[in-house]
Scaffold this active site. Structure first.
Site, PDB file in Angstrom:
ATOM      1  N   HIS A  51     -61.264 -63.327  27.177  1.00 64.34           N
ATOM      2  CA  HIS A  51     -62.226 -63.575  28.238  1.00 64.34           C
ATOM      3  C   HIS A  51     -62.858 -62.271  28.702  1.00 64.34           C
ATOM      4  O   HIS A  51     -62.386 -61.175  28.376  1.00 64.34           O
ATOM      5  CB  HIS A  51     -61.567 -64.306  29.423  1.00 64.34           C
ATOM      6  CG  HIS A  51     -60.537 -63.494  30.138  1.00 64.34           C
ATOM      7  ND1 HIS A  51     -59.185 -63.640  29.931  1.00 64.34           N
ATOM      8  CD2 HIS A  51     -60.661 -62.513  31.069  1.00 64.34           C
ATOM      9  CE1 HIS A  51     -58.524 -62.788  30.700  1.00 64.34           C
ATOM     10  NE2 HIS A  51     -59.400 -62.085  31.401  1.00 64.34           N
TER      11      HIS A  51
HETATM   12  P1  TYD Z   1     -55.329 -65.394  32.157  1.00 58.62           P
HETATM   13  O1  TYD Z   1     -56.034 -64.388  32.994  1.00 58.62           O
HETATM   14  O2  TYD Z   1     -56.185 -66.313  31.325  1.00 58.62           O
HETATM   15  O3  TYD Z   1     -54.281 -64.663  31.200  1.00 58.62           O
HETATM   16  P2  TYD Z   1     -54.530 -63.758  29.886  1.00 58.62           P
HETATM   17  O4  TYD Z   1     -55.904 -63.195  29.971  1.00 58.62           O
HETATM   18  O5  TYD Z   1     -53.484 -62.724  29.943  1.00 58.62           O
HETATM   19  O6  TYD Z   1     -54.363 -64.615  28.684  1.00 58.62           O
HETATM   20  O7  TYD Z   1     -54.380 -66.250  33.093  1.00 58.62           O
HETATM   21  C1  TYD Z   1     -53.451 -67.171  32.567  1.00 58.62           C
HETATM   22  C2  TYD Z   1     -53.245 -68.261  33.589  1.00 58.62           C
HETATM   23  O8  TYD Z   1     -52.713 -67.727  34.788  1.00 58.62           O
HETATM   24  C3  TYD Z   1     -54.544 -68.972  33.975  1.00 58.62           C
HETATM   25  O9  TYD Z   1     -54.251 -70.349  34.117  1.00 58.62           O
HETATM   26  C4  TYD Z   1     -54.891 -68.402  35.313  1.00 58.62           C
HETATM   27  C5  TYD Z   1     -53.553 -68.020  35.900  1.00 58.62           C
HETATM   28  N1  TYD Z   1     -53.631 -66.827  36.758  1.00 58.62           N
HETATM   29  C6  TYD Z   1     -53.412 -66.940  38.129  1.00 58.62           C
HETATM   30  O10 TYD Z   1     -53.159 -68.034  38.654  1.00 58.62           O
HETATM   31  N2  TYD Z   1     -53.492 -65.819  38.918  1.00 58.62           N
HETATM   32  C7  TYD Z   1     -53.758 -64.600  38.381  1.00 58.62           C
HETATM   33  O11 TYD Z   1     -53.820 -63.590  39.127  1.00 58.62           O
HETATM   34  C8  TYD Z   1     -53.996 -64.491  36.971  1.00 58.62           C
HETATM   35  C9  TYD Z   1     -54.323 -63.179  36.331  1.00 58.62           C
HETATM   36  C10 TYD Z   1     -53.920 -65.633  36.200  1.00 58.62           C
END
Ligand code: TYD
Length: 140
Positions: A51
């Protein structure tokens, strides 16, 4: 480094009692820190991220182990190895990121400039490329 990213070497205060690294908002990292989170227990074959953010600034620090981060925009791509707690990778808006090759036991600490906001994410790569092309071509 590619646009809106920066590698920072953090000062480690070391001695016979071990090592210590301090990170201060608006000084060590170029933003105010509103949130921290950490990623751990990632299997070695897992790739995550996929992302960009619209406004968010983040600092990634692998406080234990090592992880690789691929950062890209429609025109540039770079791979950064975070294999020491003294290495910080700053990632700003409109940069696509993917994290991979987590060494078992690794902990990736992330400092973020805003509270969690799903609407700040761009998770569709095609959409990201379209938005980023006009964003970069219009000079941000
Ligand atoms: P995401 O940012 O997509 O993780 P990565 O980029 O490491 O793969 O986040 C994973 C999941 O966690 C998504 O459902 C959103 C949730 N999340 C939160 O609830 N709070 C946060 O601060 C973060 C970073 C993610």
């Amino acid at each position: 480094m590619i646009t809106n990213t920066q590698s920072i070497k953090l000062d480690s205060i070391g001695g016979e009692y071990g090592s210590l690294i301090a990170v201060e908002e608006s000084q060590t990292v170029p933003f105010e820190i509103k949130r921290i989170y950490f990623i751990y227990d990632v299997a070695p074959n897992v790739r995550r991220g996929f992302h960009s953010h619209v406004n968010l600034w983040q600092a990634l620090i692998c406080v234990h182990g090592s992880v690789k981060v691929e950062i890209s925009n429609p025109f540039e791509k770079e791979e950064v190895l975070l294999d020491a707690p003294s290495k910080a990778l700053i990632i700003g808006p409109m940069v696509w990121r993917e994290m991979f090759d987590f060494q078992p036991g690794s902990v990736l600490l992330v400092l973020a400039s805003e509270h969690f906001d799903e609407s700040d994410y761009i998770r569709n790569h095609e959409l990201y490329l379209k938005m980023a092309r006009s964003w970069y071509e219009d000079g941000m």
